[in-house]
Write an enzyme that holds these catalytic residues in place. Structure first.
Site, PDB file in Angstrom:
ATOM      1  N   THR A 111     -37.218 122.668  99.964  1.00  0.00           N
ATOM      2  CA  THR A 111     -38.110 122.681 101.113  1.00  0.00           C
ATOM      3  C   THR A 111     -39.287 121.795 100.738  1.00  0.00           C
ATOM      4  OG1 THR A 111     -37.522 125.022 101.466  1.00  0.00           O
ATOM      5  CG2 THR A 111     -39.385 124.200 102.697  1.00  0.00           C
ATOM      6  N   VAL A 122     -35.188 130.414  98.140  1.00  0.00           N
ATOM      7  CA  VAL A 122     -34.099 130.968  98.947  1.00  0.00           C
ATOM      8  C   VAL A 122     -34.715 131.662 100.159  1.00  0.00           C
ATOM      9  CG1 VAL A 122     -32.175 132.597  99.001  1.00  0.00           C
ATOM     10  CG2 VAL A 122     -32.578 131.209  96.963  1.00  0.00           C
TER      11      VAL A 122
END
Length: 280
Positions: free
Chosen positions: A154, A205
């Site tokens: 990300t 995650v």
């Protein structure tokens, strides 16, 4: 005025030293460009700008570097939040746009500020965002070989401007090979949250970050008077209960910068106009 950015996780086991060095250099360069931009722009505008630069760098899993899902399609998510107004806007599982963070930013002016799938893409087209394929040959090779980054990729940015206003933006290209329709943390307040006291962007995650409400907890604890470091410590202790995989970056209203990860190593860089800190 301060800024901190992240680009997901780095693992020596699956990436070369050359890639590590490239990420260090890229993050330092983007942090400096974003800080320069912050000199004449708000924190809200700056976090979108910084994340767009990260989306444009194929080293990171967002925008041009996004992962391919199990059905062979790239779907991306992004969000932005203004700490002053405490409003969040975002897109979930959007396809064929270059910079999801800019569509997320555009949505801030709407009553319906979080759009998904075809609705998000339709909105983007109607507001002048051109059709753009973010697939690169490396991602196609990874997909075909059933490789990937384990869902730990990300990008994000937190900034505080000269008026002391905080903002945060986060963008992801997914974890790779996920079930179509899977929703990450990046366009939720679990992974991207800000108010006038603190702003936090997460990576890792998504399911773990959502289960722990990581960004929201940190910001809420700082708002209630806990120090930024202690808010991180308590929140990451709670993450251990589910053996969660996450990292986070933050700035509080006093300009304190903090970052932490549950497993090594989140890639990040911060800059305050004089000093850089870059992941090792």
């Amino acid at each position: 005025m301060k800024i901190i950015i992240h680009g997901g996780f780095f693992s020596e086991s699956d990436q070369s030293h050359e890639v590590k060095t490239a990420k260090q250099n890229s993050l330092k360069n983007i942090a400096q460009k974003a800080f320069e931009y912050l000199q004449s722009h708000s924190s809200f505008d700056t976090v979108a700008y910084a994340v767009s630069l990260l989306e444009d760098d194929e080293l990171f899993n967002a925008g041009i570097g996004s992962q391919i899902q199990s059905d062979g399609i790239i779907r991306m998510s992004a969000a932005i939040m203004n700490g002053e107004t405490q409003k969040l806007s975002g897109v979930i599982n959007i396809q064929n746009v270059k910079n999801p963070v800019f569509i997320a930013k555009e949505l801030m002016k709407e009553d319906d500020r979080v759009l998904g799938g075809n609705g998000a893409k339709r909105y983007a087209s109607e507001h002048g965002f051109e059709n753009f394929s973010t697939e690169i040959p490396q991602r196609r090779r990874e997909y075909e070989a059933k490789l990937g980054n384990g869902g730990k990729g990300t990008v994000g940015c937190v900034a505080i401007d000269r008026d002391g206003k905080l903002a945060v933006a986060t963008s992801t290209g997914g974890k790779g090979f996920e079930i179509p329709g899977r929703i990450s943390d990046s366009a939720t307040v679990a992974g991207n949250y800000a108010n006038s006291y603190c702003a936090v962007s997460c990576t890792g995650v998504g399911e773990d970050i959502v289960s722990n409400a990581t960004a929201t907890k940190i910001v809420t604890r700082v708002t209630d008077g806990m120090s930024l470091e202690n808010a991180f410590s308590k929140t990451f202790e709670e993450l251990k209960i589910i053996d969660g995989f996450a990292g986070a970056i933050a700035i509080d209203k006093n300009g304190n910068i903090f970052h932490q990860d549950s497993y090594p190593t989140m890639v990040f860089a911060s800059f305050d106009g004089e000093n850089f800190e870059v992941f090792n």
